[in-house]
Motif scaffolding. Structure first.
Motif, mmCIF file in Angstrom:
data_model
loop_
_atom_site.group_PDB
_atom_site.id
_atom_site.type_symbol
_atom_site.label_atom_id
_atom_site.label_comp_id
_atom_site.label_asym_id
_atom_site.label_seq_id
_atom_site.Cartn_x
_atom_site.Cartn_y
_atom_site.Cartn_z
ATOM 1 N N GLY A 38 0.752 -1.398 -0.011
ATOM 2 C CA GLY A 38 -0.097 -0.039 -0.152
ATOM 3 C C GLY A 38 0.889 1.250 -0.109
ATOM 4 O O GLY A 38 0.712 2.185 -0.650
ATOM 5 N N TYR A 39 1.733 1.196 0.720
ATOM 6 C CA TYR A 39 2.935 2.399 0.765
ATOM 7 C C TYR A 39 3.629 2.462 -0.539
ATOM 8 O O TYR A 39 3.676 3.789 -0.928
ATOM 9 N N ARG A 40 3.884 1.479 -1.209
ATOM 10 C CA ARG A 40 4.557 1.477 -2.317
ATOM 11 C C ARG A 40 3.724 2.194 -3.600
ATOM 12 O O ARG A 40 3.942 3.108 -4.502
ATOM 13 N N ASP A 41 2.360 1.655 -3.310
ATOM 14 C CA ASP A 41 1.496 2.119 -4.363
ATOM 15 C C ASP A 41 1.068 3.850 -4.148
ATOM 16 O O ASP A 41 0.968 4.561 -5.314
ATOM 17 N N TYR A 42 1.181 4.232 -2.982
ATOM 18 C CA TYR A 42 1.001 5.673 -2.757
ATOM 19 C C TYR A 42 1.893 6.446 -3.102
ATOM 20 O O TYR A 42 1.998 7.361 -3.575
ATOM 21 N N ARG A 43 3.208 5.791 -2.724
ATOM 22 C CA ARG A 43 4.278 6.734 -3.316
ATOM 23 C C ARG A 43 4.574 6.857 -4.791
ATOM 24 O O ARG A 43 4.883 7.979 -5.442
ATOM 25 N N THR B 27 -7.850 3.633 -8.288
ATOM 26 C CA THR B 27 -8.806 2.994 -9.120
ATOM 27 C C THR B 27 -9.962 2.844 -7.973
ATOM 28 O O THR B 27 -9.777 2.972 -6.784
ATOM 29 N N GLN B 28 -11.045 2.505 -8.624
ATOM 30 C CA GLN B 28 -12.309 2.351 -7.575
ATOM 31 C C GLN B 28 -12.598 1.005 -7.229
ATOM 32 O O GLN B 28 -13.507 0.796 -6.509
ATOM 33 N N ASP B 29 -11.443 -0.044 -7.476
ATOM 34 C CA ASP B 29 -11.733 -1.393 -6.733
ATOM 35 C C ASP B 29 -11.649 -1.242 -5.224
ATOM 36 O O ASP B 29 -11.017 -0.339 -4.843
ATOM 37 N N LYS B 30 -11.901 -2.317 -4.684
ATOM 38 C CA LYS B 30 -12.198 -2.523 -3.284
ATOM 39 C C LYS B 30 -11.070 -3.264 -2.441
ATOM 40 O O LYS B 30 -11.353 -3.874 -1.561
ATOM 41 N N LYS B 31 -9.957 -3.453 -3.243
ATOM 42 C CA LYS B 31 -8.804 -4.236 -2.588
ATOM 43 C C LYS B 31 -8.145 -3.657 -1.598
ATOM 44 O O LYS B 31 -8.152 -2.364 -1.381
ATOM 45 N N ILE B 32 -7.856 -4.243 -0.606
ATOM 46 C CA ILE B 32 -7.285 -3.762 0.963
ATOM 47 C C ILE B 32 -6.130 -3.041 0.353
ATOM 48 O O ILE B 32 -5.759 -2.104 1.325
ATOM 49 N N VAL B 33 -5.149 -3.387 -0.525
ATOM 50 C CA VAL B 33 -4.015 -2.755 -0.601
ATOM 51 C C VAL B 33 -4.294 -1.313 -1.308
ATOM 52 O O VAL B 33 -3.651 -0.396 -0.712
ATOM 53 N N ARG B 34 -5.272 -1.247 -2.124
ATOM 54 C CA ARG B 34 -5.694 0.019 -2.490
ATOM 55 C C ARG B 34 -6.246 0.959 -1.356
ATOM 56 O O ARG B 34 -5.833 2.092 -1.337
ATOM 57 N N LYS B 35 -6.980 0.371 -0.542
ATOM 58 C CA LYS B 35 -7.471 1.001 0.624
ATOM 59 C C LYS B 35 -6.462 1.622 1.359
ATOM 60 O O LYS B 35 -6.419 2.617 2.124
ATOM 61 N N VAL B 36 -5.314 0.722 1.748
ATOM 62 C CA VAL B 36 -4.111 1.175 2.629
ATOM 63 C C VAL B 36 -3.600 2.460 1.715
ATOM 64 O O VAL B 36 -2.966 3.386 2.454
ATOM 65 N N ALA B 37 -3.324 2.326 0.412
ATOM 66 C CA ALA B 37 -2.667 3.288 -0.212
ATOM 67 C C ALA B 37 -3.365 4.505 -0.037
ATOM 68 O O ALA B 37 -2.953 5.741 -0.118
ATOM 69 N N GLU B 38 -4.835 4.562 -0.135
ATOM 70 C CA GLU B 38 -5.770 5.595 -0.083
ATOM 71 C C GLU B 38 -5.385 6.208 1.391
ATOM 72 O O GLU B 38 -5.536 7.587 1.370
ATOM 73 N N MET B 39 -5.303 5.518 2.578
ATOM 74 C CA MET B 39 -5.083 6.017 3.763
ATOM 75 C C MET B 39 -3.689 6.906 3.843
ATOM 76 O O MET B 39 -3.879 7.813 4.343
ATOM 77 N N PHE B 40 -2.774 6.166 3.313
ATOM 78 C CA PHE B 40 -1.351 6.946 3.149
ATOM 79 C C PHE B 40 -1.725 8.498 2.548
ATOM 80 O O PHE B 40 -1.258 9.415 2.971
ATOM 81 N N MET B 41 -2.644 8.560 1.575
ATOM 82 C CA MET B 41 -2.358 9.630 0.542
ATOM 83 C C MET B 41 -3.418 10.545 1.357
ATOM 84 O O MET B 41 -3.152 11.674 1.253
#
Length: 231
Positions: free
Chosen positions: A26-31, A116-130
């Protein structure tokens, strides 16, 4: 009994490892998202759009209605709302499916502008970092502005000014109580709550908005009961 304890320890260890992997991804996707577009650039792109509406041009009723239905603790949390996340987790477990996300307005802005609008947990973590990053760069009023100027209101409208003009023939500042509370409920499900395509569902959603406004302290019970909602 020993093997049960060992199994529990192993499961706990696996959960810790899994959480670490998800957090890292998630952090990697956020960065990566931030390197592609800074928060300042994101804000500039939205502010540069035609019909951008500042928070000072929005009726207080509309602001209150949006906060009540989307993020009632918006002005007190740092980007994520642990209470909302906990409630959503309980509801998801009860339903046995992902039915509620507990996302704040800041998280929704992050998701819409970076992911993206998907509901995967990794995306959710990246969203939180952002969300934390956005809150460290922009003040709350600006975040709210960017949100209502970039969300989908159905019927081809992607900002509050276009939606207000399209549905009511007015600028946002000219919207009355009925229009403010009707419009505030649309983005939750624009296709379903679009007052042009589904006027009856839009009114049902408006009733929910009024109820949430009362619970959040923006209306008292008398005001809610006396509010005439046009059929």
């Amino acid at each position: 009994m020993r093997w049960i304890k060992r199994l529990c320890s192993l499961l706990f260890f696996c959960l810790v490892i899994a959480a670490g992997i998800i957090g890292f991804q998630g952090y990697r996707d956020y960065r990566e998202a931030l390197e592609g577009k800074s928060v300042e650039q994101m804000a500039y792109e939205i502010e540069s759009q035609e019909n951008y509406t500042s928070i000072d041009e929005l009726p207080q009723t509309y602001v209150d209605a949006v906060l009540a239905v989307e993020d009632k603790r918006f002005y007190s949390h740092p980007g994520i709302d642990p209470i909302a996340i906990g409630r959503a987790l309980v509801n998801d477990i009860k339903a046995g499916a992902y039915v509620e996300g507990g996302s704040t307005i800041t998280q929704q802005l992050a998701k819409n502008q970076y992911f993206t609008q998907d509901k995967k947990i990794v995306r959710k973590v990246a969203e939180m970092f952002m969300a934390f990053k956005i809150e460290s760069v922009l003040d709350k009023d600006k975040i709210f502005e960017l949100y209502v100027n970039s969300i989908f209101f159905g019927n081809g409208y992607y900002c509050v000014a276009d939606a207000s003009a399209g549905y009511f023939g007015k600028t946002p500042a000219e919207m009355n109580f009925d229009e403010c509370t009707l419009l505030a409920g649309v983005p939750n499900a624009p296709t379903n709550y679009n007052p042009v395509a589904s006027p009856e569902l839009a009114r049902q959603r408006q009733a929910q908005v009024l109820e949430k406004m009362e619970k959040a302290g923006y209306l008292d019970k008398t005001e809610t009961e006396n509010t005439a909602v046009a059929e």
